[in-house]
Scaffold this motif. Structure first.
Motif, PDB file in Angstrom:
ATOM      1  N   ALA A   1       0.838  -1.203   0.000  1.00 23.35           N
ATOM      2  CA  ALA A   1       0.000   0.000   0.000  1.00 23.35           C
ATOM      3  C   ALA A   1       0.869   1.248   0.000  1.00 23.35           C
ATOM      4  CB  ALA A   1      -0.921  -0.005   1.222  1.00 23.35           C
ATOM      5  N   VAL A   2       2.015   1.164   0.652  1.00 23.65           N
ATOM      6  CA  VAL A   2       2.956   2.287   0.675  1.00 23.65           C
ATOM      7  C   VAL A   2       3.701   2.377  -0.656  1.00 23.65           C
ATOM      8  CG1 VAL A   2       4.875   3.359   1.908  1.00 23.65           C
ATOM      9  CG2 VAL A   2       3.243   1.919   3.154  1.00 23.65           C
ATOM     10  N   LEU A   3       4.138   1.246  -1.179  1.00 21.74           N
ATOM     11  CA  LEU A   3       4.939   1.234  -2.404  1.00 21.74           C
ATOM     12  C   LEU A   3       4.120   1.535  -3.650  1.00 21.74           C
ATOM     13  CD1 LEU A   3       7.089  -1.980  -1.771  1.00 21.74           C
ATOM     14  CD2 LEU A   3       7.837   0.399  -1.559  1.00 21.74           C
ATOM     15  N   LYS A   4       2.892   0.994  -3.705  1.00 20.47           N
ATOM     16  CA  LYS A   4       2.111   1.038  -4.944  1.00 20.47           C
ATOM     17  C   LYS A   4       0.802   1.806  -4.824  1.00 20.47           C
ATOM     18  CE  LYS A   4       3.629  -3.723  -5.968  1.00 20.47           C
ATOM     19  NZ  LYS A   4       3.136  -5.099  -6.254  1.00 20.47           N
ATOM     20  N   GLY A   5       0.275   1.937  -3.603  1.00 20.81           N
ATOM     21  CA  GLY A   5      -1.073   2.461  -3.441  1.00 20.81           C
ATOM     22  C   GLY A   5      -2.105   1.408  -3.807  1.00 20.81           C
ATOM     23  N   TYR A   6      -3.367   1.774  -3.683  1.00 15.61           N
ATOM     24  CA  TYR A   6      -4.445   0.860  -4.051  1.00 15.61           C
ATOM     25  C   TYR A   6      -5.656   1.685  -4.464  1.00 15.61           C
ATOM     26  CZ  TYR A   6      -7.169  -3.468  -4.047  1.00 15.61           C
ATOM     27  OH  TYR A   6      -7.927  -4.556  -4.438  1.00 15.61           O
TER      28      TYR A   6
END
Length: 215
Positions: free
Chosen positions: A194-199
């Motif tokens: 969620a931090v690296l890519k988001g959602y």
């Protein structure tokens, strides 16, 4: 990434901590606890905050982080709505508000629960309070705020903070209802991603968590 983690003395928080310590994407974990933990690791630091509603004295120690994985929480069994609201809503929001002010680029993930009530008006007390907390967190000025609604979670092998009453359920339930279960490794992976890519969603049900974890 540098991560603040709460709730490491509980089953969910301990599992997410273990994934953070294993995952190469995480360079540092600040474990914020009310009492000291015996866990030690080169990536790990600990900050004792006796009252999460009063984080101001610890501002300098809470600055400079990319994410907060808020895994602290308590069962509503035996509690009235006022008591449960203070722990689940008031305490979480006080801590989150301070982090948002200190770290505007932070991603905040909150461990909620399956069947949480986003309307805040349902008959089930804990679900209303969790829904109120989710809704308030999504309004804070974080880079991203995600509410995780996992079902039953299988712990890492060797986890210490697993209640004895849950152990037989953890063994049997995944065999009967595999789509309603996750591993704590998946939950931790999903938080990191969620931090690296988001959602695309701010409220993540079991299938979303599994998708974001990548397995």
């Amino acid at each position: 990434m540098k991560v603040i983690l709460t709730g490491a003395t509980g089953m969910v928080g301990e599992g997410v901590l273990l994934e953070c310590l294993e995952n190469p994407a995480v360079s540092k974990v600040l474990m914020v606890n009310r009492k000291a933990s015996p866990v030690a690791h080169p990536k790990l630091e600990e900050l004792i905050v006796p009252d999460f509603t009063k984080p101001e004295p610890y501002a300098s120690s809470l600055s400079g982080y990319d994410a907060c994985f808020y895994c602290a929480g308590i069962s509503s069994i035996g509690m009235n709505e006022e008591q449960y609201t203070h722990i689940t809503y008031d305490t979480t929001l006080a801590f989150a508000n301070k982090l948002a002010a200190l770290n505007p680029g932070m991603v905040f993930t909150f461990v909620s629960g399956s069947s949480t009530d986003s309307s805040e008006n349902g008959k089930v007390m804990w679900a209303r309070v969790k829904g109120k907390t989710e809704n308030a967190l999504m309004k804070l000025p974080f880079k991203g705020a995600y509410n995780f609604r996992p079902g039953l979670m299988k712990p890492f092998k060797g986890q210490k903070n697993v209640k004895a009453i849950l152990k037989p359920i953890i063994l049997i339930f995944p065999l009967l209802f595999p789509k309603q279960c996750l591993t704590l490794k998946q939950v931790g992976q999903a938080m990191i991603n969620a931090v690296l890519k988001g959602y695309t969603k701010q409220i993540l049900e079991i299938a979303d968590i599994r998708e974001l974890a990548g397995n």
